[in-house]
Design a protein around this motif. Structure first.
Motif, short mmCIF file in Angstrom:
data_model
loop_
_atom_site.label_atom_id
_atom_site.label_comp_id
_atom_site.label_asym_id
_atom_site.label_seq_id
_atom_site.Cartn_x
_atom_site.Cartn_y
_atom_site.Cartn_z
N ASP A 1 -4.60 5.25 4.35
CA ASP A 1 -4.95 6.30 3.39
C ASP A 1 -6.43 6.66 3.45
O ASP A 1 -6.81 7.79 3.11
CB ASP A 1 -4.59 5.86 1.97
CG ASP A 1 -3.09 5.81 1.74
OD1 ASP A 1 -2.36 6.46 2.51
OD2 ASP A 1 -2.64 5.11 0.81
N ARG B 1 0.82 -1.21 0.00
CA ARG B 1 0.00 0.00 0.00
C ARG B 1 0.86 1.26 0.00
O ARG B 1 0.49 2.27 -0.59
CB ARG B 1 -0.93 0.01 1.22
CG ARG B 1 -2.16 -0.87 1.06
CD ARG B 1 -3.22 -0.51 2.09
NE ARG B 1 -2.82 -0.86 3.43
CZ ARG B 1 -3.21 -1.94 4.08
NH1 ARG B 1 -4.03 -2.80 3.51
NH2 ARG B 1 -2.82 -2.17 5.31
N TRP C 1 -4.02 3.81 -6.21
CA TRP C 1 -5.06 4.80 -5.92
C TRP C 1 -6.06 4.89 -7.07
O TRP C 1 -5.68 4.89 -8.24
CB TRP C 1 -4.44 6.17 -5.70
CG TRP C 1 -3.98 6.41 -4.30
CD1 TRP C 1 -3.93 5.52 -3.28
CD2 TRP C 1 -3.48 7.65 -3.78
NE1 TRP C 1 -3.43 6.10 -2.15
CE2 TRP C 1 -3.15 7.41 -2.41
CE3 TRP C 1 -3.26 8.91 -4.31
CZ2 TRP C 1 -2.62 8.40 -1.59
CZ3 TRP C 1 -2.74 9.90 -3.50
CH2 TRP C 1 -2.43 9.65 -2.15
N LYS D 1 1.85 5.82 -5.21
CA LYS D 1 0.59 5.18 -4.83
C LYS D 1 -0.14 4.74 -6.11
O LYS D 1 -1.18 5.29 -6.48
CB LYS D 1 -0.28 6.16 -4.04
CG LYS D 1 0.40 6.77 -2.83
CD LYS D 1 0.37 5.82 -1.66
CE LYS D 1 0.83 6.51 -0.38
NZ LYS D 1 0.71 5.65 0.81
#
Length: 390
Positions: free
Chosen positions: A187, A53, A133, A130
């Motif tokens: 997140d 992640r 995302w 990321k």
């Protein structure tokens, strides 16, 4: 004519208190084994999930404890010290660094219960780190815009394009540019704003809390770490290889696993001895009955299988009970473990998995099989005449 399964059950019910105590011992042992195996699998999966992640290979942080820095970067909190923004250029200029994403993170508290609100000032290149995302709307680019984690947006009932009051920041507002799809990680609880906005809000101009670094080739990690630690800024920053850090943390947690393993082993040995002793006592009490069975035609093998089946049934019932109790108490066990670990992934650490349940049941059957051999062998060797006389 009584069937064999019914005879086995009736024999166990003769001394119900003794059977219950023995079954409880097996349940405790199997429950401890279940927690141990589940924790090991859950912890390894949690560490891997945290690393995936985060999306970075290296974490550049201010001088201090790398474990604390990794935990803050992953889970969110206020940082005790900061990096100079100028160090970002040094990191980006290092060979094999594909992406260096600057982050300014700080936490504020709001409400009577002191709810933590974590703000992360970021630049557009965070999206290259990321990579998982998914954004409803767009990434914040203009001053005053923000990207909300899924849980933050759900709690505040925020929608893209909406003007909202920033929680914990009295008198400040922002425009929701986008909302993150659920990531099942920290997140979901963060609020992302442009880097300069975060530095201005928290009065830390030209400072960063950490830098997320992604390499063009993970095999070059050692070279990059050496280059960053030996550069002019190397004295003021820690370069943390995340994969190595998590491996080190896992080794530290080995002591906890060893403790649980010893508890489970001792419990299993005690349970096995208890089962064997219980069945031996039952055989002694039923000596005359076993002699009558032999006299009316039961072979040594028949007697052996009756006693062995009692042991197996007792252990199986204890094993199933232990697994069910461990599943029911998994939350309490996990809370106890988190208070004793140097680093805890957000993911569930003790979770029921079919493979773990089957493993515990098989271990229970092996325990029952071994515990029942001696009582069953002694019962099968009884002479009919001597048993009846006795």
């Amino acid at each position: 004519m009584i069937s064999l399964p019914r005879l086995v059950v009736l024999n166990l019910l003769r001394r119900r208190l003794r059977t219950f105590v023995t079954l409880s011992g097996v349940a405790v042992a199997v429950g401890a084994l279940f927690c141990l195996v589940s924790f090991q699998r859950g912890y390894q999966a949690g560490l891997k999930s945290e690393l995936d992640r985060l999306g970075a290979h290296l974490l550049v942080v201010p001088k201090g404890c790398p474990y604390d820095a990794a935990s803050i970067a992953l889970h969110g909190a206020s940082w005790p010290c900061y990096l100079k923004s100028a160090y970002l250029d040094t990191v980006r200029a290092t060979p094999h660094v594909a992406v260096a994403a600057p982050v300014f993170m700080s936490a504020v508290y709001s409400g009577a219960t002191g709810v933590q609100n974590v703000y992360c000032g970021v630049a557009a290149d965070i999206q290259q780190v990321k990579r998982t995302w998914r954004i409803q709307g767009h990434f914040p680019s203009a001053p005053g815009e923000l990207l909300a984690g899924s849980e933050v947006a759900k709690t505040g009932k925020w929608e893209p394009g909406q003007r909202v009051v920033l929680p914990g920041l009295k008198g400040r507002t922002g425009t929701v540019a986008g909302i993150l799809a659920p990531t099942e990680g920290a997140d979901d609880l963060f609020i992302y704003v442009p880097l300069r906005d975060a530095q201005r809000i928290f009065q830390r101009p030209n400072e960063l809390t950490h830098i997320l670094v992604r390499l063009d080739d993970p095999e070059s990690m050692a070279t990059v770490v050496t280059a960053l630690r030996s550069c002019d800024a190397g004295l003021d920053m820690n370069v943390v290889p995340l994969a190595h850090l998590f491996h080190t943390i896992e080794n530290l947690v080995q002591s906890t696993r060893l403790l649980l393993g010893c508890v489970a082993l001792v419990a299993l040995l005690a349970a096995g001895a208890g089962v064997s002793n219980t069945i031996l006592m039952a055989v002694t009490e039923r000596t005359r009955e076993i002699g009558v069975l032999r006299a009316v035609g039961a072979s040594r093998g028949d007697v052996f299988w009756i006693i062995w089946a009692e042991t197996m049934l007792l252990c199986l019932l204890g094993g199933v009970t232990g697994v069910l109790l461990a599943i029911a108490g998994a939350g309490g066990v996990e809370t106890w473990l988190r208070g004793r670990l140097p680093f805890s992934p957000r993911d569930t650490l003790v979770r029921p998995e079919l493979s773990v349940i089957l493993f515990c049941i098989v271990a229970t059957l092996i325990l029952g099989s071994l515990s029942g051999l001696l009582p069953a062998w002694r019962a099968g060797r009884l002479s009919p005449m001597q048993a009846i006389r006795g």
